[in-house]
Design a protein around this motif. Structure first.
Motif, PDB file in Angstrom:
ATOM      1  N   TRP A 114       0.816  -1.215   0.000  1.00 35.10           N
ATOM      2  CA  TRP A 114       0.000   0.000   0.000  1.00 35.10           C
ATOM      3  C   TRP A 114       0.851   1.267   0.000  1.00 35.10           C
ATOM      4  O   TRP A 114       0.490   2.265  -0.633  1.00 35.10           O
ATOM      5  CB  TRP A 114      -0.957  -0.015   1.199  1.00 35.10           C
ATOM      6  CG  TRP A 114      -2.124  -0.916   0.942  1.00 35.10           C
ATOM      7  CD1 TRP A 114      -2.171  -2.273   1.128  1.00 35.10           C
ATOM      8  CD2 TRP A 114      -3.403  -0.545   0.416  1.00 35.10           C
ATOM      9  NE1 TRP A 114      -3.393  -2.771   0.757  1.00 35.10           N
ATOM     10  CE2 TRP A 114      -4.180  -1.728   0.315  1.00 35.10           C
ATOM     11  CE3 TRP A 114      -3.966   0.661   0.035  1.00 35.10           C
ATOM     12  CZ2 TRP A 114      -5.489  -1.725  -0.155  1.00 35.10           C
ATOM     13  CZ3 TRP A 114      -5.279   0.673  -0.435  1.00 35.10           C
ATOM     14  CH2 TRP A 114      -6.017  -0.508  -0.531  1.00 35.10           C
ATOM     15  N   LEU A 115       1.977   1.236   0.693  1.00 35.31           N
ATOM     16  CA  LEU A 115       2.852   2.407   0.671  1.00 35.31           C
ATOM     17  C   LEU A 115       3.392   2.663  -0.730  1.00 35.31           C
ATOM     18  O   LEU A 115       3.394   3.809  -1.220  1.00 35.31           O
ATOM     19  CB  LEU A 115       4.005   2.222   1.662  1.00 35.31           C
ATOM     20  CG  LEU A 115       3.642   2.301   3.143  1.00 35.31           C
ATOM     21  CD1 LEU A 115       4.838   1.896   4.008  1.00 35.31           C
ATOM     22  CD2 LEU A 115       3.177   3.715   3.518  1.00 35.31           C
ATOM     23  N   LEU A 116       3.854   1.601  -1.398  1.00 35.14           N
ATOM     24  CA  LEU A 116       4.361   1.765  -2.758  1.00 35.14           C
ATOM     25  C   LEU A 116       3.250   2.174  -3.716  1.00 35.14           C
ATOM     26  O   LEU A 116       3.463   2.983  -4.636  1.00 35.14           O
ATOM     27  CB  LEU A 116       5.016   0.468  -3.237  1.00 35.14           C
ATOM     28  CG  LEU A 116       6.323   0.087  -2.539  1.00 35.14           C
ATOM     29  CD1 LEU A 116       6.825  -1.257  -3.048  1.00 35.14           C
ATOM     30  CD2 LEU A 116       7.380   1.163  -2.743  1.00 35.14           C
ATOM     31  N   SER A 117       2.042   1.622  -3.493  1.00 34.54           N
ATOM     32  CA  SER A 117       0.913   2.004  -4.345  1.00 34.54           C
ATOM     33  C   SER A 117       0.595   3.488  -4.231  1.00 34.54           C
ATOM     34  O   SER A 117       0.085   4.102  -5.175  1.00 34.54           O
ATOM     35  CB  SER A 117      -0.328   1.184  -3.973  1.00 34.54           C
ATOM     36  OG  SER A 117      -0.120  -0.177  -4.224  1.00 34.54           O
ATOM     37  N   GLY A 118       0.905   4.041  -3.060  1.00 33.89           N
ATOM     38  CA  GLY A 118       0.667   5.461  -2.870  1.00 33.89           C
ATOM     39  C   GLY A 118       1.801   6.339  -3.337  1.00 33.89           C
ATOM     40  O   GLY A 118       1.567   7.396  -3.942  1.00 33.89           O
ATOM     41  N   ILE A 137      -4.006  12.485  -6.255  1.00 34.01           N
ATOM     42  CA  ILE A 137      -3.309  12.792  -5.008  1.00 34.01           C
ATOM     43  C   ILE A 137      -4.083  12.243  -3.801  1.00 34.01           C
ATOM     44  O   ILE A 137      -3.502  11.667  -2.875  1.00 34.01           O
ATOM     45  CB  ILE A 137      -3.089  14.307  -4.872  1.00 34.01           C
ATOM     46  CG1 ILE A 137      -2.109  14.786  -5.950  1.00 34.01           C
ATOM     47  CG2 ILE A 137      -2.571  14.666  -3.475  1.00 34.01           C
ATOM     48  CD1 ILE A 137      -1.925  16.283  -6.008  1.00 34.01           C
ATOM     49  N   ILE A 138      -5.392  12.388  -3.823  1.00 32.32           N
ATOM     50  CA  ILE A 138      -6.207  11.897  -2.695  1.00 32.32           C
ATOM     51  C   ILE A 138      -6.106  10.379  -2.552  1.00 32.32           C
ATOM     52  O   ILE A 138      -5.917   9.847  -1.455  1.00 32.32           O
ATOM     53  CB  ILE A 138      -7.680  12.339  -2.877  1.00 32.32           C
ATOM     54  CG1 ILE A 138      -7.807  13.849  -2.657  1.00 32.32           C
ATOM     55  CG2 ILE A 138      -8.588  11.587  -1.890  1.00 32.32           C
ATOM     56  CD1 ILE A 138      -9.172  14.383  -3.018  1.00 32.32           C
ATOM     57  N   THR A 139      -6.225   9.665  -3.671  1.00 35.21           N
ATOM     58  CA  THR A 139      -6.145   8.202  -3.597  1.00 35.21           C
ATOM     59  C   THR A 139      -4.748   7.753  -3.157  1.00 35.21           C
ATOM     60  O   THR A 139      -4.611   6.778  -2.415  1.00 35.21           O
ATOM     61  CB  THR A 139      -6.508   7.561  -4.937  1.00 35.21           C
ATOM     62  OG1 THR A 139      -5.676   8.116  -5.978  1.00 35.21           O
ATOM     63  CG2 THR A 139      -7.969   7.815  -5.273  1.00 35.21           C
ATOM     64  N   CYS A 140      -3.725   8.469  -3.592  1.00 33.76           N
ATOM     65  CA  CYS A 140      -2.363   8.130  -3.163  1.00 33.76           C
ATOM     66  C   CYS A 140      -2.202   8.339  -1.658  1.00 33.76           C
ATOM     67  O   CYS A 140      -1.603   7.501  -0.958  1.00 33.76           O
ATOM     68  CB  CYS A 140      -1.337   8.980  -3.921  1.00 33.76           C
ATOM     69  SG  CYS A 140      -1.100   8.503  -5.637  1.00 33.76           S
ATOM     70  N   LEU A 141      -2.725   9.425  -1.140  1.00 31.61           N
ATOM     71  CA  LEU A 141      -2.620   9.693   0.299  1.00 31.61           C
ATOM     72  C   LEU A 141      -3.405   8.669   1.110  1.00 31.61           C
ATOM     73  O   LEU A 141      -2.973   8.272   2.203  1.00 31.61           O
ATOM     74  CB  LEU A 141      -3.117  11.114   0.601  1.00 31.61           C
ATOM     75  CG  LEU A 141      -2.251  12.256   0.058  1.00 31.61           C
ATOM     76  CD1 LEU A 141      -2.890  13.603   0.384  1.00 31.61           C
ATOM     77  CD2 LEU A 141      -0.830  12.185   0.633  1.00 31.61           C
ATOM     78  N   ILE A 142      -4.539   8.227   0.575  1.00 28.52           N
ATOM     79  CA  ILE A 142      -5.304   7.174   1.257  1.00 28.52           C
ATOM     80  C   ILE A 142      -4.487   5.887   1.329  1.00 28.52           C
ATOM     81  O   ILE A 142      -4.404   5.232   2.374  1.00 28.52           O
ATOM     82  CB  ILE A 142      -6.647   6.934   0.531  1.00 28.52           C
ATOM     83  CG1 ILE A 142      -7.575   8.125   0.741  1.00 28.52           C
ATOM     84  CG2 ILE A 142      -7.298   5.649   1.029  1.00 28.52           C
ATOM     85  CD1 ILE A 142      -8.858   8.050  -0.069  1.00 28.52           C
TER      86      ILE A 142
END
Length: 427
Positions: A323-327, A355-360
């Motif tokens: 999830w971190l890499l996905s963001g 940007i919002i989906t990455c931060l999530i």
């Protein structure tokens, strides 16, 4: 007789509660999270309380009301986000001792440990020793019991680690493979508590509990391997220096609230082994490790638990990294990443959605590493993954046929998240 058990939801505390109920006692259990315990042991009266916050005498007034005996089976291995040893094992116990006599408590049974030898200055043993000394000097009737490595039908901490090590395929990687290890059955600890309450053990007793046999770590792990129904396997002895990175990572996990038995305190204690110095007290039952395991035949659930126990940390870490890499990766090229939204929304909105989906994704990947937030983070991962699949299917269904499989790869992530939720509970 009314008995208050501290740490009644734990491995040892639950065995003590069952024994005292069988003896006809009225048992009250003190626990931080007793909700599931109420279902498991409805005959116990449960009180929600946190020892870390009970360091003043006044904190005990209501809890001790009407109690004749207090059994302290609460404890923790090492300081971390979920545990404060000085508060729970020392200051709270001293406050309890001061509150006990005015409340009418006639006996305190303290489940302690051998507090000298390797690691004696570490907080785990130092705080237990301070509480033991204070109890002995308090003038209260007391019995201190010092069990060696406790074995039983259930498993926690060191016992769980034994089972996990025993289930390794092909070979058994062991640190301090030749260290001596003495054991005691959980039922024998409960019997000793019962004997203390009945007066068979006189007040002022300080007793080490261990079977007469002495294993090495190797022989004990192999005994558990046979108990799990697995064929014998050779031992690979790992030098302690090579294990330090594992202990360092386990300590780091402890600061995030995870209670790994591979933390540095356990490794220090095991460098000398788990052994007792005094002869066993006559008259107390002491089942051997083989007898304890034979009395509790294993089933497939034990084999599953053993194999999954050490996989829990890599599963959580793997999900976090995913999830971190996905963001983070889309943020390296946000214009390219936002291109998926451009057919449906303006450029500014597409960039904002990216940007919002990455931060999530980043928030979920970080939160799952923190034990108190892990369950909610895993639930969030499920919800967000399903939302991504639904959105992708509606907006760009052709992504299901993409050679890189951006949507297909979400499916194993969902399954891994469900697996993490299934093995998340510690008790």
């Amino acid at each position: 007789m009314n008995i208050l058990i501290l740490g009644a939801t734990g491995f040892i505390g639950s065995a003590i509660a069952a024994r005292l109920l069988a003896d006809g006692c009225t048992v009250t259990g003190l626990a931080r999270n007793p909700d599931r315990a109420r279902v498991r042991q409805p005959a116990v009266r449960w009180i929600r309380a946190d020892l870390e916050k009970m360091t003043n005498v006044a904190d005990w007034a209501t809890v001790l009301e009407g109690q004749h005996v207090v059994v302290n089976s609460a404890g923790a291995l090492q300081d971390g986000l979920s545990d404060n040893l000085a508060a729970t094992q020392q200051r709270a116990m001293m406050a309890l001792q001061q509150a006990a006599e005015p409340a009418g408590v006639t006996l305190i049974v303290q489940i302690s440990a051998r507090t000298d030898g390797a690691g004696s200055d570490l907080p785990f043993l130092a705080t237990k020793r301070a509480a033991d000394i204070a109890l002995a000097a308090s003038g209260l009737p007391y019995v201190i019991l010092r069990p060696s490595l406790v074995l039983g039908r259930n498993a926690h901490g060191g016992t769980a680690l034994l089972r996990a090590l025993a289930s390794f395929p092909f070979a058994l990687p062991l640190i301090h493979a030749d260290s001596p290890v003495e054991t005691v059955a959980a039922e024998d600890v409960a019997s000793a508590v019962s004997a203390a309450i009945s007066g068979t053990l006189p007040p002022g007793s300080d007793i080490e509990l261990a079977a007469t046999e002495r294993h090495t770590l190797t022989s004990l792990v192999k005994l558990h391997r046979a108990w799990l129904g697995l064929p014998d396997a050779p031992v690979i002895s790992i030098p302690p220096a090579l294990a330090r990175p594992v202990s360092w990572l386990a300590d780091l996990a402890g600061h995030l609230g995870w209670r790994s038995p591979l933390r540095s305190t356990a490794m220090t204690v095991m460098s000398e082994g788990v052994r007792m110095d005094r002869p066993a007290r006559q008259g107390l039952p002491t089942l051997s490790a083989a007898e304890t395991l034979a009395d509790n035949p294993s089933g497939v659930q034990d084999l599953w638990f053993a194999r999954l126990y050490l996989l829990k940390a890599p599963i959580i870490a793997g999900l976090s990294l995913f999830w971190l890499l996905s963001g983070f990766i889309p943020l390296l090229a946000p214009e390219q990443a936002s291109a998926h939204f451009l057919p449906f929304v303006p450029v500014g909105a597409a960039m904002a959605m990216t940007i919002i989906t990455c931060l999530i994704d980043i928030a979920l990947g970080a939160a799952v590493l923190v034990r108190p937030f892990a369950r909610r983070a895993l639930a969030g991962m499920l919800i967000v993954s399903l939302a991504y699949l639904a959105g992708g299917t509606v907006l760009e269904p052709e992504l299901w046929l993409d050679p890189l499989g951006p949507l297909v790869k979400v499916l194993p992530s969902l399954l891994l998240t469900l697996a993490a939720l299934a093995i998340l509970d510690e008790r």
